[in-house]
Design a protein around this motif. Structure first.
Motif, PDB file in Angstrom:
ATOM      1  N   VAL A 198     -16.817  38.646 -22.421  1.00 47.46           N
ATOM      2  CA  VAL A 198     -16.048  38.256 -23.606  1.00 47.46           C
ATOM      3  C   VAL A 198     -16.189  36.743 -23.819  1.00 47.46           C
ATOM      4  O   VAL A 198     -16.193  35.986 -22.848  1.00 47.46           O
ATOM      5  N   VAL A 199     -16.290  36.327 -25.084  1.00 51.86           N
ATOM      6  CA  VAL A 199     -16.286  34.888 -25.407  1.00 51.86           C
ATOM      7  C   VAL A 199     -15.038  34.600 -26.240  1.00 51.86           C
ATOM      8  O   VAL A 199     -14.810  35.258 -27.254  1.00 51.86           O
ATOM      9  N   PHE A 200     -14.236  33.649 -25.786  1.00 48.62           N
ATOM     10  CA  PHE A 200     -13.044  33.246 -26.521  1.00 48.62           C
ATOM     11  C   PHE A 200     -13.307  31.895 -27.192  1.00 48.62           C
ATOM     12  O   PHE A 200     -13.748  30.945 -26.531  1.00 48.62           O
ATOM     13  N   GLY A 201     -13.035  31.810 -28.486  1.00 45.38           N
ATOM     14  CA  GLY A 201     -13.176  30.536 -29.198  1.00 45.38           C
ATOM     15  C   GLY A 201     -11.888  30.197 -29.919  1.00 45.38           C
ATOM     16  O   GLY A 201     -11.259  31.075 -30.521  1.00 45.38           O
ATOM     17  N   ALA A 202     -11.490  28.941 -29.854  1.00 46.65           N
ATOM     18  CA  ALA A 202     -10.230  28.533 -30.496  1.00 46.65           C
ATOM     19  C   ALA A 202     -10.290  27.048 -30.842  1.00 46.65           C
ATOM     20  O   ALA A 202     -11.011  26.287 -30.188  1.00 46.65           O
ATOM     21  N   PRO A 203      -9.515  26.640 -31.820  1.00 47.82           N
ATOM     22  CA  PRO A 203      -9.394  25.192 -32.053  1.00 47.82           C
ATOM     23  C   PRO A 203      -8.454  24.577 -31.015  1.00 47.82           C
ATOM     24  O   PRO A 203      -7.752  25.301 -30.300  1.00 47.82           O
ATOM     25  N   ILE A 204      -8.483  23.257 -30.933  1.00 44.15           N
ATOM     26  CA  ILE A 204      -7.524  22.549 -30.075  1.00 44.15           C
ATOM     27  C   ILE A 204      -6.424  21.987 -30.967  1.00 44.15           C
ATOM     28  O   ILE A 204      -6.704  21.290 -31.942  1.00 44.15           O
ATOM     29  N   HIS A 205      -5.188  22.320 -30.628  1.00 49.07           N
ATOM     30  CA  HIS A 205      -4.019  21.764 -31.320  1.00 49.07           C
ATOM     31  C   HIS A 205      -3.218  20.986 -30.291  1.00 49.07           C
ATOM     32  O   HIS A 205      -2.685  21.586 -29.337  1.00 49.07           O
ATOM     33  N   SER A 206      -3.153  19.681 -30.434  1.00 49.88           N
ATOM     34  CA  SER A 206      -2.284  18.883 -29.559  1.00 49.88           C
ATOM     35  C   SER A 206      -2.519  19.193 -28.081  1.00 49.88           C
ATOM     36  O   SER A 206      -1.610  19.601 -27.361  1.00 49.88           O
ATOM     37  N   TRP A 207      -3.766  19.027 -27.640  1.00 47.27           N
ATOM     38  CA  TRP A 207      -4.180  19.067 -26.241  1.00 47.27           C
ATOM     39  C   TRP A 207      -4.308  20.473 -25.650  1.00 47.27           C
ATOM     40  O   TRP A 207      -4.582  20.618 -24.466  1.00 47.27           O
ATOM     41  N   ARG A 208      -4.071  21.516 -26.417  1.00 47.07           N
ATOM     42  CA  ARG A 208      -4.186  22.882 -25.888  1.00 47.07           C
ATOM     43  C   ARG A 208      -4.734  23.813 -26.960  1.00 47.07           C
ATOM     44  O   ARG A 208      -4.802  23.448 -28.126  1.00 47.07           O
ATOM     45  N   ALA A 209      -5.056  25.035 -26.547  1.00 46.61           N
ATOM     46  CA  ALA A 209      -5.319  26.068 -27.549  1.00 46.61           C
ATOM     47  C   ALA A 209      -4.025  26.260 -28.337  1.00 46.61           C
ATOM     48  O   ALA A 209      -2.932  26.041 -27.802  1.00 46.61           O
ATOM     49  N   PRO A 210      -4.121  26.656 -29.607  1.00 41.49           N
ATOM     50  CA  PRO A 210      -2.906  26.821 -30.403  1.00 41.49           C
ATOM     51  C   PRO A 210      -1.912  27.783 -29.750  1.00 41.49           C
ATOM     52  O   PRO A 210      -2.302  28.709 -29.041  1.00 41.49           O
ATOM     53  N   ARG A 211      -0.655  27.530 -30.028  1.00 36.98           N
ATOM     54  CA  ARG A 211       0.409  28.346 -29.421  1.00 36.98           C
ATOM     55  C   ARG A 211       0.181  29.841 -29.673  1.00 36.98           C
ATOM     56  O   ARG A 211       0.337  30.662 -28.765  1.00 36.98           O
ATOM     57  N   ALA A 212      -0.210  30.189 -30.904  1.00 35.48           N
ATOM     58  CA  ALA A 212      -0.415  31.607 -31.235  1.00 35.48           C
ATOM     59  C   ALA A 212      -1.519  32.206 -30.363  1.00 35.48           C
ATOM     60  O   ALA A 212      -1.425  33.364 -29.933  1.00 35.48           O
ATOM     61  N   VAL A 213      -2.553  31.432 -30.055  1.00 38.09           N
ATOM     62  CA  VAL A 213      -3.650  31.921 -29.212  1.00 38.09           C
ATOM     63  C   VAL A 213      -3.178  32.075 -27.771  1.00 38.09           C
ATOM     64  O   VAL A 213      -3.465  33.074 -27.105  1.00 38.09           O
ATOM     65  N   ARG A 214      -2.436  31.086 -27.288  1.00 38.44           N
ATOM     66  CA  ARG A 214      -1.946  31.153 -25.898  1.00 38.44           C
ATOM     67  C   ARG A 214      -1.057  32.379 -25.694  1.00 38.44           C
ATOM     68  O   ARG A 214      -1.178  33.103 -24.707  1.00 38.44           O
TER      69      ARG A 214
ATOM     70  N   GLY B 151      -7.772  41.528 -18.734  1.00 38.99           N
ATOM     71  CA  GLY B 151      -9.191  41.198 -18.641  1.00 38.99           C
ATOM     72  C   GLY B 151     -10.014  42.166 -17.816  1.00 38.99           C
ATOM     73  O   GLY B 151     -11.249  42.118 -17.848  1.00 38.99           O
ATOM     74  N   GLN B 152      -9.371  43.016 -17.049  1.00 38.80           N
ATOM     75  CA  GLN B 152     -10.064  44.049 -16.254  1.00 38.80           C
ATOM     76  C   GLN B 152     -11.181  43.463 -15.383  1.00 38.80           C
ATOM     77  O   GLN B 152     -12.185  44.117 -15.121  1.00 38.80           O
ATOM     78  N   GLY B 153     -11.034  42.202 -15.002  1.00 34.19           N
ATOM     79  CA  GLY B 153     -12.033  41.578 -14.130  1.00 34.19           C
ATOM     80  C   GLY B 153     -13.306  41.161 -14.846  1.00 34.19           C
ATOM     81  O   GLY B 153     -14.287  40.776 -14.195  1.00 34.19           O
ATOM     82  N   LYS B 154     -13.332  41.214 -16.171  1.00 36.13           N
ATOM     83  CA  LYS B 154     -14.560  40.897 -16.916  1.00 36.13           C
ATOM     84  C   LYS B 154     -14.876  39.407 -16.870  1.00 36.13           C
ATOM     85  O   LYS B 154     -13.979  38.568 -16.800  1.00 36.13           O
ATOM     86  N   LYS B 155     -16.176  39.103 -16.976  1.00 36.10           N
ATOM     87  CA  LYS B 155     -16.581  37.713 -17.130  1.00 36.10           C
ATOM     88  C   LYS B 155     -16.226  37.251 -18.547  1.00 36.10           C
ATOM     89  O   LYS B 155     -16.298  38.060 -19.494  1.00 36.10           O
ATOM     90  N   CYS B 156     -15.888  35.989 -18.660  1.00 39.30           N
ATOM     91  CA  CYS B 156     -15.650  35.452 -20.004  1.00 39.30           C
ATOM     92  C   CYS B 156     -16.091  33.998 -20.073  1.00 39.30           C
ATOM     93  O   CYS B 156     -16.247  33.322 -19.055  1.00 39.30           O
TER      94      CYS B 156
ATOM     95  N   GLU C 194      -5.121  34.296 -15.006  1.00 39.21           N
ATOM     96  CA  GLU C 194      -3.889  35.076 -14.743  1.00 39.21           C
ATOM     97  C   GLU C 194      -3.968  36.452 -15.399  1.00 39.21           C
ATOM     98  O   GLU C 194      -3.346  37.405 -14.931  1.00 39.21           O
ATOM     99  N   GLN C 195      -4.751  36.550 -16.482  1.00 40.17           N
ATOM    100  CA  GLN C 195      -4.892  37.837 -17.182  1.00 40.17           C
ATOM    101  C   GLN C 195      -6.108  38.621 -16.665  1.00 40.17           C
ATOM    102  O   GLN C 195      -6.568  39.561 -17.286  1.00 40.17           O
ATOM    103  N   ASN C 196      -6.633  38.200 -15.502  1.00 40.88           N
ATOM    104  CA  ASN C 196      -7.704  38.932 -14.817  1.00 40.88           C
ATOM    105  C   ASN C 196      -9.062  38.837 -15.499  1.00 40.88           C
ATOM    106  O   ASN C 196      -9.811  39.810 -15.564  1.00 40.88           O
ATOM    107  N   PHE C 197      -9.377  37.668 -16.036  1.00 43.96           N
ATOM    108  CA  PHE C 197     -10.745  37.361 -16.477  1.00 43.96           C
ATOM    109  C   PHE C 197     -11.369  36.413 -15.456  1.00 43.96           C
ATOM    110  O   PHE C 197     -10.662  35.656 -14.789  1.00 43.96           O
ATOM    111  N   SER C 198     -12.696  36.424 -15.361  1.00 49.18           N
ATOM    112  CA  SER C 198     -13.422  35.461 -14.543  1.00 49.18           C
ATOM    113  C   SER C 198     -14.177  34.512 -15.488  1.00 49.18           C
ATOM    114  O   SER C 198     -15.096  34.932 -16.186  1.00 49.18           O
ATOM    115  N   VAL C 199     -13.754  33.256 -15.528  1.00 49.59           N
ATOM    116  CA  VAL C 199     -14.301  32.325 -16.525  1.00 49.59           C
ATOM    117  C   VAL C 199     -15.585  31.694 -15.979  1.00 49.59           C
ATOM    118  O   VAL C 199     -15.577  31.060 -14.924  1.00 49.59           O
TER     119      VAL C 199
END
Ligand code: SF4
Ligand code: SF4
Length: 240
Positions: free
Chosen positions: A22-38, A46-51, A75-80
């Motif tokens: 899986v590829v996750f893309g997001a803008p940066i809002h004030s030093w983090r991914a946006p609250r809605a994305v977080r 994540g079922q242990g998937k690579k991302c 924490e959601q079981n992805f491997s980054v």
């Protein structure tokens, strides 16, 4: 590809089982991914998937976006396996800022291609490494929340319809990530709006306006201890 920007899209459960990675893309809002994305990421399995992760930003502070988003995904079981940050026109240019005009440019796109190649190798196992250690943050979630309020303080007038141009196409309401925009009355709900300006950018009639932020531009540069020239010299970057 799933565009999870609209509020309704994040209500649909995604089963990552059939996917290799899986590829996750997001803008940066004030030093983090946006609250809605977080908040959405915290609902995933994540079922242990690579991302891989990538972020777009208008030239200002990036840290600790990579670190904090990786924490959530692990924490959601992805491997980054990789991450990247790409420069683009700052959203607040819609209100008069002058950050990163003309970006992404050809060099930014070259970095994006390099990121795609390196990530693909990690997804397929040709390169079996995972993302290396990232710079940690000393900031608490509460401190980062306080920084986020800068975004809201600069935006003194939330997106509001002005003039007669609106065709009631509802695009602003459909794209809104938090359900804040009410197209029929032409106003954003102050309690829900995160200042992403997706509604303003996507209005085909250019009917939504915000306050003029040009007065805060010099202050923002001073706050970030940079100049327009310094911003332009920044480059997009890969983390492996
Ligand atoms: S996107 Fe623009 S034209 Fe469409 S409903 Fe919203 S304000 Fe009106
Ligand atoms: S800026 Fe517009 S699209 Fe973004 S959260 Fe506010 S109302 Fe919704």
């Amino acid at each position: 590809m799933s565009d999870i920007t609209p509020y309704a899209a994040r209500k649909e459960r995604i089963d990552f089982g059939p996917y290799q990675a899986v590829v996750f893309g997001a803008p940066i809002h004030s030093w983090r991914a946006p609250r809605a994305v977080r908040e959405w990421m915290r609902t995933l399995d994540g079922q242990g998937k690579k991302c891989a992760m990538f972020f777009t930003f208008g030239g200002f502070q990036v840290h600790p976006t990579h670190y904090s988003t990786r924490q959530i995904l692990e924490e959601q079981n992805f491997s980054v396996v990789s991450s990247a940050e790409f420069l683009g026109v700052h959203t607040f240019n819609l209100g008069g800022w002058k950050a990163m005009k003309g970006r992404p440019d050809a060099l930014d796109l070259e970095v994006a291609e390099e990121f795609a190649r390196a990530t693909y190798k990690r997804f397929t196992g040709e390169d079996d490494a995972v993302l290396g250690e990232l710079e940690k943050t000393d900031h608490t979630e509460e401190a980062l929340d306080a920084i986020e309020t800068f975004r809201f303080n600069v935006l003194t007038q939330l997106p509001t319809r002005q003039g007669e141009a609106c065709s009631l196409c509802m695009a602003c309401e459909e794209i809104c990530p938090t359900g804040a925009m009410q197209a029929e009355i032409g106003e954003a709900d102050k309690g829900k709006c995160i200042g992403c300006l997706a509604c303003v950018a996507n209005c085909p009639e250019n009917a939504l306006k915000i306050n003029d932020m040009s007065d805060s531009w010099a202050f923002k540069l001073e706050l970030e201890n940079t100049t327009e020239k310094g911003l332009k010299e920044k480059r997009s970057k890969i983390y492996l």
